[in-house]
Scaffold this active site. Sequence first.
Site, PDB file in Angstrom:
ATOM      1  N   GLU A  54     -19.610 -15.558  11.863  1.00 43.01           N
ATOM      2  CA  GLU A  54     -20.699 -15.555  10.883  1.00 43.01           C
ATOM      3  C   GLU A  54     -21.991 -14.989  11.482  1.00 43.01           C
ATOM      4  O   GLU A  54     -22.253 -15.145  12.679  1.00 43.01           O
ATOM      5  CB  GLU A  54     -20.947 -16.975  10.362  1.00 43.01           C
ATOM      6  CG  GLU A  54     -21.407 -17.996  11.408  1.00 43.01           C
ATOM      7  CD  GLU A  54     -21.586 -19.398  10.832  1.00 43.01           C
ATOM      8  OE1 GLU A  54     -22.745 -19.884  10.860  1.00 43.01           O
ATOM      9  OE2 GLU A  54     -20.592 -20.002  10.363  1.00 43.01           O
TER      10      GLU A  54
ATOM     11  N   ARG B 225     -18.034 -26.348  13.085  1.00 41.90           N
ATOM     12  CA  ARG B 225     -18.442 -25.120  13.754  1.00 41.90           C
ATOM     13  C   ARG B 225     -17.314 -24.104  13.661  1.00 41.90           C
ATOM     14  O   ARG B 225     -16.143 -24.435  13.821  1.00 41.90           O
ATOM     15  CB  ARG B 225     -18.783 -25.388  15.237  1.00 41.90           C
ATOM     16  CG  ARG B 225     -20.132 -26.049  15.459  1.00 41.90           C
ATOM     17  CD  ARG B 225     -21.274 -25.100  15.106  1.00 41.90           C
ATOM     18  NE  ARG B 225     -22.584 -25.654  15.415  1.00 41.90           N
ATOM     19  CZ  ARG B 225     -23.329 -26.348  14.557  1.00 41.90           C
ATOM     20  NH1 ARG B 225     -22.868 -26.579  13.339  1.00 41.90           N
ATOM     21  NH2 ARG B 225     -24.519 -26.800  14.910  1.00 41.90           N
TER      22      ARG B 225
ATOM     23  N   HIS C 251     -22.311 -21.501   5.423  1.00 40.18           N
ATOM     24  CA  HIS C 251     -22.863 -22.492   6.351  1.00 40.18           C
ATOM     25  C   HIS C 251     -24.002 -23.276   5.691  1.00 40.18           C
ATOM     26  O   HIS C 251     -25.123 -23.336   6.192  1.00 40.18           O
ATOM     27  CB  HIS C 251     -23.355 -21.818   7.636  1.00 40.18           C
ATOM     28  CG  HIS C 251     -23.405 -22.757   8.809  1.00 40.18           C
ATOM     29  ND1 HIS C 251     -23.175 -22.351  10.109  1.00 40.18           N
ATOM     30  CD2 HIS C 251     -23.663 -24.097   8.881  1.00 40.18           C
ATOM     31  CE1 HIS C 251     -23.307 -23.383  10.928  1.00 40.18           C
ATOM     32  NE2 HIS C 251     -23.599 -24.455  10.197  1.00 40.18           N
TER      33      HIS C 251
END
Length: 348
Positions: A292, A263, A310
Amino acid sequence: MAQHLAWHLGILMLTFEHIHSFLRTEPLMSDTVFLTDYAWPDDSVERAIIESAGMTLVSGPASPAAASSIEALVQEHRPTGIMTCWAPVSARAIEAAPDLKIVARLGVGLDNIAVEAATARGVLVTNVPDYCVEEVSDHAIGFALAWTRGLVQFDREVHAGRWMPSGARLRRLASLTCGLIGYGRIGRATARKFAAFGCRVLAHDPFMPADAGGVEAVGLDALLARSDIVVVHAPLTNGTHHLIDRERVSLMKPGSLLINVSRGAIVDTDAVVQALQSGRLSAAALDVIESEPAVPPALLEQPGAMLTPHVAFSSDASLLELRRRAAEEVVRVLRGEAPLNPCNLRKP
């Protein structure tokens, strides 16, 4: 002890009796499931499973909407089940659905769901904890190989018209020490793969098993100081936010590699940029960033930054498994059955 418990999402798995205290004995005839968002082309897999069970699926926008928009959609549709990928499911959203029985995460982490509010309401929260173990660990290994073999750097050079093999400053992966922050399912898979290359593997996790099969358990500071490659596999909790900050980065070996496939907010982006600028880190491989989808210009300017959007969790097989299992969990709960992967803390 409380900080240690935060490492694995602060989750206490419910007992069978506790699970049944959350469930109604008879399913509703008009169950509506709200899919907040999805990171794939359509909702066909989820829709097929939900509708084949005689339930109605309502899909929100593909891209995650703001919390207020999700709250308004929940208020409008009053679902008995919510499935969410990235969109926030807030306490207000949970309150807006009086008959809500389950919030199912299309993923592993629960940081976008108000778990405590759900638990207080008797709403089950579930996830799919093991669908992408191989993919995420492969991504970490891929970053490590790209760094040791200069794959990204040389690709950029050749595309820019420069052919200079004499400038290679490459590394032998087998001679390196690799440190894993977090030793859950994915951490163990990454350890196995690094070991196959002949690396020495260190790991830090408050819940390290007594026998880690050749992996050396160490404290976090020692791991940072001894590792040539550091991989973040920890969950995001209050205790791990900015776990890797300026102070911790300063403990890392000069010229080392930091990989984050967990994360974004676990790693302080500004600290990474500063370390890349100073040379403390020779590279940072980030699949996740705390801001992000926005990427700070200062990070983009760093030649040592390897960035992916991601996607470490993603493959054809993992996405199909994720979508199917999350939808099946919703159907299971709305039929009055026990979920396979409950994640709530039981209300005291």
